[in-house]
Design a protein around this motif. Structure first.
Motif, mmCIF file in Angstrom:
data_model
loop_
_atom_site.group_PDB
_atom_site.id
_atom_site.type_symbol
_atom_site.label_atom_id
_atom_site.label_comp_id
_atom_site.label_asym_id
_atom_site.label_seq_id
_atom_site.Cartn_x
_atom_site.Cartn_y
_atom_site.Cartn_z
ATOM 1 N N TYR A 175 -21.638 108.658 25.577
ATOM 2 C CA TYR A 175 -21.003 107.469 26.131
ATOM 3 C C TYR A 175 -20.105 107.801 27.324
ATOM 4 O O TYR A 175 -20.145 107.111 28.339
ATOM 5 N N GLU A 176 -19.307 108.850 27.206
ATOM 6 C CA GLU A 176 -18.383 109.196 28.295
ATOM 7 C C GLU A 176 -19.139 109.525 29.579
ATOM 8 O O GLU A 176 -18.751 109.094 30.670
ATOM 9 N N LYS A 177 -20.207 110.276 29.456
ATOM 10 C CA LYS A 177 -21.003 110.620 30.638
ATOM 11 C C LYS A 177 -21.579 109.353 31.274
ATOM 12 O O LYS A 177 -21.546 109.204 32.500
ATOM 13 N N LEU A 178 -22.087 108.456 30.461
ATOM 14 C CA LEU A 178 -22.634 107.203 30.973
ATOM 15 C C LEU A 178 -21.545 106.361 31.633
ATOM 16 O O LEU A 178 -21.754 105.784 32.701
ATOM 17 N N TYR A 179 -20.381 106.316 30.999
ATOM 18 C CA TYR A 179 -19.276 105.526 31.547
ATOM 19 C C TYR A 179 -18.833 106.077 32.902
ATOM 20 O O TYR A 179 -18.666 105.321 33.860
ATOM 21 N N TYR A 180 -18.651 107.374 32.995
ATOM 22 C CA TYR A 180 -18.204 107.959 34.263
ATOM 23 C C TYR A 180 -19.265 107.822 35.351
ATOM 24 O O TYR A 180 -18.938 107.629 36.525
ATOM 25 N N THR A 181 -20.521 107.890 34.974
ATOM 26 C CA THR A 181 -21.592 107.668 35.956
ATOM 27 C C THR A 181 -21.524 106.240 36.485
ATOM 28 O O THR A 181 -21.599 106.012 37.697
ATOM 29 N N ALA A 182 -21.376 105.274 35.589
ATOM 30 C CA ALA A 182 -21.288 103.868 36.005
ATOM 31 C C ALA A 182 -20.040 103.624 36.853
ATOM 32 O O ALA A 182 -20.090 102.882 37.836
ATOM 33 N N MET A 183 -18.943 104.262 36.513
ATOM 34 C CA MET A 183 -17.703 104.097 37.286
ATOM 35 C C MET A 183 -17.857 104.661 38.696
ATOM 36 O O MET A 183 -17.281 104.128 39.650
ATOM 37 N N LYS A 184 -18.612 105.737 38.851
ATOM 38 C CA LYS A 184 -18.829 106.312 40.180
ATOM 39 C C LYS A 184 -19.513 105.316 41.102
ATOM 40 O O LYS A 184 -19.250 105.285 42.296
ATOM 41 N N TYR A 185 -20.396 104.515 40.542
ATOM 42 C CA TYR A 185 -21.150 103.568 41.357
ATOM 43 C C TYR A 185 -20.447 102.227 41.519
ATOM 44 O O TYR A 185 -20.509 101.618 42.589
ATOM 45 N N THR A 186 -19.798 101.732 40.482
ATOM 46 C CA THR A 186 -19.236 100.385 40.526
ATOM 47 C C THR A 186 -17.750 100.346 40.887
ATOM 48 O O THR A 186 -17.283 99.348 41.413
#
Length: 122
Positions: free
Chosen positions: A26-37
């Motif tokens: 989850y953390e990896k997915l969250y940080y990936t999404a935060m990088k883009y949005t």
């Protein structure tokens, strides 16, 4: 249990295995999404949509060892789609919005000069 084993179970229809994989990363997915949005709520929306799409198409995953790469790719596409939708939205100031809703749709002062400039074009 390894990620690959969980992915194999998820591909065969095990919902708990799919959830375990998502929660483990989850953390990896969250940080990936935060990088883009760059927005917490947008990142969560993108993760939710990507999770749904991944769940609905998990049976198409041919190589279980690449589960996280596959989900991350889906997530990045969702982030791009979310950002694209936001570009199409034109934000209104509260006062302008209320005027339009009340039917007081006065043309802005610069609209007439813009129309004149367009008419002057060849």
């Amino acid at each position: 249990m390894t990620d690959e084993e969980l992915a194999r179970k998820a591909i065969s229809g095990n919902v708990a295995a799919f959830e375990s994989l998502l929660m483990a990363h989850y953390e990896k997915l969250y940080y990936t999404a935060m990088k883009y949005t760059n927005q917490h709520n947008d990142a969560l929306d993108a993760i939710q949509e990507a999770s749904c799409k991944a769940y609905l198409s998990i049976h198409k995953l041919n190589h279980p060892q690449y589960f996280m790469t596959w989900v991350t790719k889906i997530l990045i596409r969702e982030c791009y789609q979310l950002l694209q939708k936001q570009k199409k939205m034109i934000p209104f100031e509260d006062v302008d919005l209320f005027k339009k809703l009340e039917g007081n749709q006065e043309a802005p002062a610069h609209a007439s000069s813009l129309s004149a400039a367009i008419l002057d074009l060849d």
